[in-house]
Design a protein around this motif. Structure first.
Motif, PDB file in Angstrom:
ATOM      1  N   THR A  98       0.845  -1.194   0.000  1.00  0.00           N
ATOM      2  CA  THR A  98       0.000   0.000   0.000  1.00  0.00           C
ATOM      3  C   THR A  98       0.880   1.244   0.000  1.00  0.00           C
ATOM      4  OG1 THR A  98      -1.754  -1.130   1.205  1.00  0.00           O
ATOM      5  CG2 THR A  98      -1.760   1.257   1.305  1.00  0.00           C
ATOM      6  N   LEU A  99       0.565   2.177  -0.889  1.00  0.00           N
ATOM      7  CA  LEU A  99       1.351   3.405  -0.995  1.00  0.00           C
ATOM      8  C   LEU A  99       0.795   4.474  -0.067  1.00  0.00           C
ATOM      9  CD1 LEU A  99       1.904   3.529  -4.855  1.00  0.00           C
ATOM     10  CD2 LEU A  99       3.501   2.792  -3.085  1.00  0.00           C
ATOM     11  N   VAL A 100       1.713   5.178   0.580  1.00  0.00           N
ATOM     12  CA  VAL A 100       1.355   6.201   1.564  1.00  0.00           C
ATOM     13  C   VAL A 100       1.967   7.522   1.119  1.00  0.00           C
ATOM     14  CG1 VAL A 100       1.500   6.865   3.994  1.00  0.00           C
ATOM     15  CG2 VAL A 100       1.411   4.442   3.373  1.00  0.00           C
ATOM     16  N   ARG A 101       1.170   8.572   1.146  1.00  0.00           N
ATOM     17  CA  ARG A 101       1.664   9.912   0.821  1.00  0.00           C
ATOM     18  C   ARG A 101       1.122  10.882   1.871  1.00  0.00           C
ATOM     19  NH1 ARG A 101       4.008  12.714  -3.653  1.00  0.00           N
ATOM     20  NH2 ARG A 101       3.571  14.914  -3.409  1.00  0.00           N
ATOM     21  N   ALA A 102       2.031  11.700   2.413  1.00  0.00           N
ATOM     22  CA  ALA A 102       1.650  12.665   3.443  1.00  0.00           C
ATOM     23  C   ALA A 102       1.291  14.003   2.823  1.00  0.00           C
ATOM     24  CB  ALA A 102       2.795  12.840   4.436  1.00  0.00           C
ATOM     25  N   THR A 103       0.398  14.696   3.480  1.00  0.00           N
ATOM     26  CA  THR A 103       0.051  16.044   3.045  1.00  0.00           C
ATOM     27  C   THR A 103       1.130  17.010   3.541  1.00  0.00           C
ATOM     28  OG1 THR A 103      -1.226  16.470   5.044  1.00  0.00           O
ATOM     29  CG2 THR A 103      -2.415  15.537   3.174  1.00  0.00           C
ATOM     30  N   PRO A 104       1.428  18.062   2.795  1.00  0.00           N
ATOM     31  CA  PRO A 104       2.430  19.033   3.258  1.00  0.00           C
ATOM     32  C   PRO A 104       2.057  19.673   4.602  1.00  0.00           C
ATOM     33  CG  PRO A 104       1.981  19.350   0.926  1.00  0.00           C
ATOM     34  CD  PRO A 104       0.975  18.356   1.436  1.00  0.00           C
ATOM     35  N   ALA A 105       0.771  19.839   4.859  1.00  0.00           N
ATOM     36  CA  ALA A 105       0.333  20.439   6.122  1.00  0.00           C
ATOM     37  C   ALA A 105       0.684  19.567   7.323  1.00  0.00           C
ATOM     38  CB  ALA A 105      -1.170  20.688   6.082  1.00  0.00           C
ATOM     39  N   ARG A 134       7.565  12.933   7.183  1.00  0.00           N
ATOM     40  CA  ARG A 134       8.709  13.460   6.416  1.00  0.00           C
ATOM     41  C   ARG A 134       9.059  12.531   5.260  1.00  0.00           C
ATOM     42  NH1 ARG A 134      12.319  14.263  11.228  1.00  0.00           N
ATOM     43  NH2 ARG A 134      11.288  15.923  12.323  1.00  0.00           N
ATOM     44  N   LEU A 135       9.114  11.240   5.532  1.00  0.00           N
ATOM     45  CA  LEU A 135       9.457  10.256   4.511  1.00  0.00           C
ATOM     46  C   LEU A 135       8.432  10.243   3.384  1.00  0.00           C
ATOM     47  CD1 LEU A 135      11.241   7.782   3.664  1.00  0.00           C
ATOM     48  CD2 LEU A 135       9.631   6.382   4.965  1.00  0.00           C
ATOM     49  N   CYS A 136       7.177  10.364   3.739  1.00  0.00           N
ATOM     50  CA  CYS A 136       6.092  10.182   2.763  1.00  0.00           C
ATOM     51  C   CYS A 136       5.682  11.463   2.057  1.00  0.00           C
ATOM     52  CB  CYS A 136       4.901   9.519   3.429  1.00  0.00           C
ATOM     53  SG  CYS A 136       5.251   7.811   3.869  1.00  0.00           S
ATOM     54  N   GLN A 137       6.556  12.441   2.012  1.00  0.00           N
ATOM     55  CA  GLN A 137       6.289  13.577   1.139  1.00  0.00           C
ATOM     56  C   GLN A 137       6.319  13.094  -0.310  1.00  0.00           C
ATOM     57  OE1 GLN A 137       5.300  16.804   2.143  1.00  0.00           O
ATOM     58  NE2 GLN A 137       5.044  15.521   3.965  1.00  0.00           N
ATOM     59  N   GLN A 138       7.029  12.004  -0.546  1.00  0.00           N
ATOM     60  CA  GLN A 138       6.979  11.248  -1.796  1.00  0.00           C
ATOM     61  C   GLN A 138       6.360   9.895  -1.430  1.00  0.00           C
ATOM     62  OE1 GLN A 138       7.893  12.473  -4.789  1.00  0.00           O
ATOM     63  NE2 GLN A 138       8.265  14.385  -3.689  1.00  0.00           N
ATOM     64  N   PRO A 139       5.572   9.288  -2.315  1.00  0.00           N
ATOM     65  CA  PRO A 139       4.901   8.018  -1.958  1.00  0.00           C
ATOM     66  C   PRO A 139       5.889   6.906  -1.601  1.00  0.00           C
ATOM     67  CG  PRO A 139       3.992   8.929  -3.978  1.00  0.00           C
ATOM     68  CD  PRO A 139       5.198   9.750  -3.646  1.00  0.00           C
ATOM     69  N   HIS A 140       5.576   6.193  -0.530  1.00  0.00           N
ATOM     70  CA  HIS A 140       6.354   5.031  -0.092  1.00  0.00           C
ATOM     71  C   HIS A 140       5.384   3.939   0.333  1.00  0.00           C
ATOM     72  CE1 HIS A 140       9.681   7.878   0.081  1.00  0.00           C
ATOM     73  NE2 HIS A 140      10.481   6.824   0.134  1.00  0.00           N
ATOM     74  N   SER A 141       5.823   2.696   0.191  1.00  0.00           N
ATOM     75  CA  SER A 141       5.000   1.566   0.629  1.00  0.00           C
ATOM     76  C   SER A 141       5.134   1.384   2.139  1.00  0.00           C
ATOM     77  CB  SER A 141       5.418   0.291  -0.086  1.00  0.00           C
ATOM     78  OG  SER A 141       6.683  -0.131   0.381  1.00  0.00           O
ATOM     79  N   ILE A 142       4.203   0.651   2.712  1.00  0.00           N
ATOM     80  CA  ILE A 142       4.261   0.370   4.142  1.00  0.00           C
ATOM     81  C   ILE A 142       5.502  -0.455   4.472  1.00  0.00           C
ATOM     82  CG2 ILE A 142       3.104  -0.892   6.012  1.00  0.00           C
ATOM     83  CD1 ILE A 142       0.479   0.203   4.978  1.00  0.00           C
TER      84      ILE A 142
END
Length: 130
Positions: free
Chosen positions: A50-57, A72-80
């Motif tokens: 599953t891909l995770v992406r964080a919001t800038p806020a 911080r890591l998921c400012q770009q999509p990363h898997s669990i």
């Protein structure tokens, strides 16, 4: 116990053990401490791909250490699976952390795209060629 800043499990087999005299007790954090004792994610259906992406806020939100690291890591999509590796925790712990962040609206999760039959066959052929 999971040593902080060290690998977990078989990959960390060459690391010092807890009983070693040169390793202090304050370097270890048990997985249940990170998840507040929970073993089940709040969101069902999270898989290791599953891909995770964080919001800038979310960068400015008041978060715990592991959650802040994931944001911080998921400012770009990363898997669990990648998140678990980056945090040096089991995938189950990474799922609980990600589900907490998703429930709070700090990250979005989506399934990784399915591989086509042609792509799977190409991978098979390349592996056979090894």
């Amino acid at each position: 116990m999971i040593p902080v800043n060290q690998s977990f499990g078989r990959l960390g087999a060459d690391r010092p053990l807890r009983d070693s005299p040169d390793v202090s007790d304050d370097r270890f954090v048990r997985p249940f401490v990170v998840t507040a004792g929970r073993t089940t994610p709040l969101i069902d259906g999270l898989r290791i791909e599953t891909l995770v992406r964080a919001t800038p806020a979310a960068l400015s939100a008041p978060l715990h250490f592991e959650q802040r690291t994931v944001v911080r890591l998921c400012q770009q999509p990363h898997s669990i699976a990648e998140i678990g590796t980056a945090l040096h925790v089991p995938v189950g712990v990474a799922k609980v952390i990600v589900s907490d962040l998703a429930a709070a609206g700090h990250v979005s999760v989506r399934d990784a795209p399915e591989l086509s039959t042609a792509a799977i066959e190409r991978i098979r052929d390349l592996v056979r060629a090894l």
